[in-house]
Design an enzyme around this catalytic site. Structure first.
Site, mmCIF file in Angstrom:
data_model
loop_
_atom_site.group_PDB
_atom_site.id
_atom_site.type_symbol
_atom_site.label_atom_id
_atom_site.label_comp_id
_atom_site.label_asym_id
_atom_site.label_seq_id
_atom_site.Cartn_x
_atom_site.Cartn_y
_atom_site.Cartn_z
ATOM 1 N N ASP A 36 37.030 -17.548 -19.608
ATOM 2 C CA ASP A 36 35.810 -16.753 -19.675
ATOM 3 C C ASP A 36 35.230 -16.634 -18.269
ATOM 4 O OD1 ASP A 36 34.988 -19.355 -19.333
ATOM 5 O OD2 ASP A 36 33.289 -19.215 -20.683
ATOM 6 N N ASP B 250 32.872 -18.201 -16.456
ATOM 7 C CA ASP B 250 32.642 -19.334 -15.560
ATOM 8 C C ASP B 250 33.772 -20.360 -15.595
ATOM 9 O OD1 ASP B 250 31.798 -20.132 -18.174
ATOM 10 O OD2 ASP B 250 30.656 -21.784 -17.321
ATOM 11 N N ASP C 227 35.225 -22.231 -17.955
ATOM 12 C CA ASP C 227 35.238 -23.475 -18.729
ATOM 13 C C ASP C 227 35.861 -23.299 -20.108
ATOM 14 O OD1 ASP C 227 33.161 -22.069 -19.954
ATOM 15 O OD2 ASP C 227 31.805 -23.796 -20.049
ATOM 16 N N SER D 162 28.195 -17.423 -18.512
ATOM 17 C CA SER D 162 29.435 -17.628 -19.256
ATOM 18 C C SER D 162 30.059 -16.292 -19.657
ATOM 19 C CB SER D 162 29.178 -18.523 -20.465
ATOM 20 O OG SER D 162 30.366 -18.877 -21.109
#
Length: 475
Positions: free
Chosen positions: A243, A245, A247, A108
């Site tokens: 961010d 990744d 999400d 993340s």
């Protein structure tokens, strides 16, 4: 033979707010395989499946970790569908439609010397109970000696784009100029085609070949200034980013001001006419006081807690959603948007709130939607490389003697009205302000959230608390 629970325990890797996180050096091939074996074995008696889907973010360590997870799945006799670099919600969405489990290799927003694994059952993101089942699983497996070559399937990205372009007219964003701050986001190759398919003019900004750990809860001052300069230079109607990744969204208005994630979530939920919400306790209190929703549930911080609340809400309300202070929007039920059905996606998503914001704003600026909201402002930041043991000790000490903690933080002109220990230490003060301290579940960091009637004061509170807390001696 190796045993998954033993390998995982010896690795030192733990589950955080969402997913297992640790240093890259801890994620050896056997550790990755142990997690994959444990995850698959823990759900095999609940679901029938012959495939496992895997995707990654742009971290240098992610491809090898994906290969190790794929090898474990293959040893279990399962086919592997590898989607390469795509956003986490894209992987989760296509896997749910195919009713197969999936594994996302991502850390993340945390620095590139760390990484992680996120797990999804065929019906969505795992819960905290599922995490415990993974840790307790005693799956036996052979040591990983070679890593398989993986061929990229582009279906996940294509279906993710179609999920949203099918909701709106192809000219919904006609006349809009949108900047995409690409950096190293896992979704950077998808966002421009998606917004362009809806009629927008898109300008790509600052693609990076090195991993950039964007934290949507603690936006760097340099990124704030970049957004203002970009908006002034290009005349953007909106800037979109995420961010690592993909999400958690980062969305700026036409002035280049980044919106807080919970404000973005609130506007999205209002635009979708959501009846019931599940939100973490760290979100702005204006949300629970809003008359737009029939019910608002408060949870601990982390998407698994929000998702766990959906079960109860879905029995009583026709449309259910959740969002976090970091901006990730979770759709807990099927809903109708613009006269068309949108399937549930119970995991954090960055695209939906951005599109609903632009759809709701129409010909007006995004800032006009924000300006009419009640004047409650939140800010957050973190101390990095702050020992988890010290964070825990300070919070424990603060729970026992909260008024003493206020003194140590130099908050001398207020008294404690209420204390909330649902997740960390949340102090409601006599002047109406809120200070919330919490140790990160993903890294050695201490986060501070503050809420006040003026943004400058919420920012000052965070800066003061984080500065003073480093001076506290704990025993």
């Amino acid at each position: 033979m190796l045993v998954s629970s033993t390998v995982i325990k010896e690795s030192g890797i733990q589950f955080g707010t969402s997913g297992a996180r640790g240093l890259v050096e801890q994620f050896t091939p056997n550790v990755c395989a142990a997690f994959a074996y444990a995850f698959i074995s823990s759900i095999q008696n609940q679901f029938e499946f012959k495939q496992v889907a895997i995707a990654i973010d742009n971290r240098p360590s992610s491809p090898a970790m994906a290969q190790a997870c794929a090898k474990a799945a293959q040893q279990l006799g399962l086919d592997v569908v590898y989607y390469g670099v795509v956003p986490t919600p894209a992987l989760a969405y296509v896997s749910m439609q195919d009713t197969v489990p999936c594994i996302m290799v991502t850390g993340s927003h945390i620095p590139f010397d760390r990484n992680g694994l996120k797990f999804y059952r065929p019906d969505g993101e795992i819960t905290k109970a599922d995490e415990q089942a993974i840790l307790n699983a005693a799956a036996e497996f052979e040591s990983i000696s070679d890593l398989p070559e993986l061929e990229v399937n582009i279906t996940a990205g294509t279906k993710y784009i179609e999920r949203y372009t099918s909701l709106f007219d192809s000219q919904m964003l006609a006349g809009k100029r949108i900047g995409i701050y690409e950096h190293s986001s896992a979704g950077r190759d998808l966002y421009a085609p998606l917004f362009e398919a809806l009629g927008a003019e898109v300008i790509a900004l600052e693609r990076s070949d090195e991993f950039v750990p964007i934290d949507t809860e603690a936006v760097a001052e340099s990124d704030k200034e970049k957004a203002r300069q970009w908006s002034a230079e290009y005349g953007f109607d909106c800037i979109f980013s995420t961010d690592g990744d993909g999400d958690r969204p980062l969305v700026a208005d036409e002035k280049g001001e980044w919106l807080r994630g919970d404000i973005l979530g609130l506007l999205c939920a209002e635009a979708m006419n959501i009846e019931a919400l599940a939100i973490p306790v760290s979100c702005n209190t204006m949300i629970e006081k809003s008359t737009k929703f029939k019910h608002v549930s408060k949870t601990k911080i982390g998407s698994p807690y929000v998702i766990a609340e959906f079960d109860a809400l879905n029995t009583a309300y026709s449309s259910v959603a959740g969002f976090e202070a970091n901006g990730g929007f979770l759709l807990g039920s099927d809903v109708v948007v613009n006269g068309k059905e949108l399937k549930a996606l119970p995991t954090r998503d960055a695209v939906l709130p951005a599109l609903m914001l632009l759809f709701s704003a129409g010909e007006n600026g995004v800032s006009t939607l924000v300006d009419v909201l009640p004047k409650r402002f939140t800010h957050s930041d973190r101390i990095q490389n702050f020992a988890t043991e010290k964070s825990s000790a300070i919070l424990k000490q603060g729970r026992k003697a909260p008024q003493e903690l206020l003194q140590q933080l130099n908050l001398l002109d207020v008294t404690l009205e209420q204390i909330d220990t649902m997740d960390g230490l949340r102090l409601i003060l006599s002047d109406g302000c809120i200070v919330h301290l919490r140790a990160s579940g993903n890294a050695p960091e201490l986060r501070c959230y503050a809420e006040a009637s003026e943004f400058k004061y919420s920012k000052q509170l965070v800066e003061q608390v984080l500065s003073r807390i480093q001076l506290i001696n704990v025993v």
